[in-house]
Design an enzyme around this catalytic site. Structure first.
Site, mmCIF file in Angstrom:
data_model
loop_
_atom_site.group_PDB
_atom_site.id
_atom_site.type_symbol
_atom_site.label_atom_id
_atom_site.label_comp_id
_atom_site.label_asym_id
_atom_site.label_seq_id
_atom_site.Cartn_x
_atom_site.Cartn_y
_atom_site.Cartn_z
ATOM 1 N N SER A 1 0.846 -1.189 0.000
ATOM 2 C CA SER A 1 0.000 0.000 0.000
ATOM 3 C C SER A 1 0.881 1.239 0.000
ATOM 4 C CB SER A 1 -0.886 0.006 1.253
ATOM 5 O OG SER A 1 -1.511 1.253 1.447
ATOM 6 N N TYR B 1 -1.358 -0.637 10.162
ATOM 7 C CA TYR B 1 -1.477 -0.943 8.740
ATOM 8 C C TYR B 1 -0.229 -0.477 7.999
ATOM 9 C CZ TYR B 1 -3.692 -1.236 4.107
ATOM 10 O OH TYR B 1 -4.011 -1.539 2.788
#
Length: 256
Positions: free
Chosen positions: A146, A159
């Site tokens: 990501s 995350y």
């Protein structure tokens, strides 16, 4: 043009998180490009329905319902793949999750859940798959990371750090396993129209903030990420390894 450079014909691929979002788009593209695909997902009912639909279309598919975040899951998956194939050409580590909180509010359970789903599962599955991928002689591994692994976003520190770890694992393995004929790359998407992103994208204020920071002024589609992953697994990208490709509508290029 040499069409074989842009094909996955005859390739054997393992895709985690393959029944939703980016993973589902990857499976569909791989099948359309001629690959055989083994799908890993948690929801057995959804998995079996999709496998049946793909088989009706004449595709070569199989799968197993496993929570890849659990201890021993990697060995279970690779045992199932080994029963089907004697080598593995492609591994896509796509399974992921998130819990959005301020860092001080994360509990130990939150930490374990995000770390195990995003990072430990990818590490352990890649490690367990290594003998099969090496046997291929032309193995390709793609990590679905990501932009949160490259820069701060509002997705939370857990995350972000797991996605950053995937990028470093990509670089390490690309060098370590190059002599085995294995290429390792990563993609780093920004907001993509997937179930994982739905809670954010359905909030008008948050969506407006995302679009303001995105030069292309829209969120991405799963197929746009899947296309980059497909390219990284094709012979056409045969000299590409150790790289991270941002699929982000220009986000990481825009400093101001």
């Amino acid at each position: 043009m040499n069409q074989s450079l842009w094909s996955l014909s005859g390739q054997r691929a393992l895709v985690t998180g393959g029944t939703k979002g980016i993973g589902e788009a990857v499976v569909r593209q791989f099948l359309d490009l001629g690959a055989s695909v083994f799908i890993v997902a948690r929801d057995n009912e959804r998995l079996q329905k999709q496998l049946a639909a793909y088989r009706q279309q004449g595709h070569d598919v199989a799968g197993v319902a496993v929570d890849i975040s659990q201890p021993g899951a990697a060995d279970t998956v690779i045992a199932a793949v080994s029963d089907r194939w004697d080598a593995l050409d492609i591994l896509v580590n796509n399974a992921g999750t998130n819990i959005r909180k301020p860092t001080v509010d994360y509990s130990p359970a939150d930490y374990e859940h995000v770390l195990n789903t995003n990072m430990r599962s990818a590490y352990e599955l890649t490690q367990a798959a290594y003998p099969l991928v090496k046997t291929s002689g032309m193995g390709k591994i793609v990590m679905v990371s990501s932009v949160s692994g490259l820069a701060h976003t509002s997705s939370g520190s857990l995350y972000g750090m797991t996605k950053a770890a995937m990028l470093q694992l990509t670089r390490n393995l690309a060098v370590e396993w190059a002599s085995d004929g294995i290429r390792v790359n990563a993609v780093a998407p920004w907001y993509i129209n997937t179930p994982l992103a739905t809670p954010v994208l359905t909030n008008p204020d948050k969506l407006a903030g995302i679009l303001k920071r995105t030069p292309m002024n829209r969120v991405g589609e799963p197929e746009e990420v899947a296309s980059v992953i497909s390219f990284l697994c094709m012979p056409a990208s045969g000299y590409v390894t150790g790289q991270t490709i941002s699929v982000d509508g220009g986000l990481m290029a825009w400093a101001y």
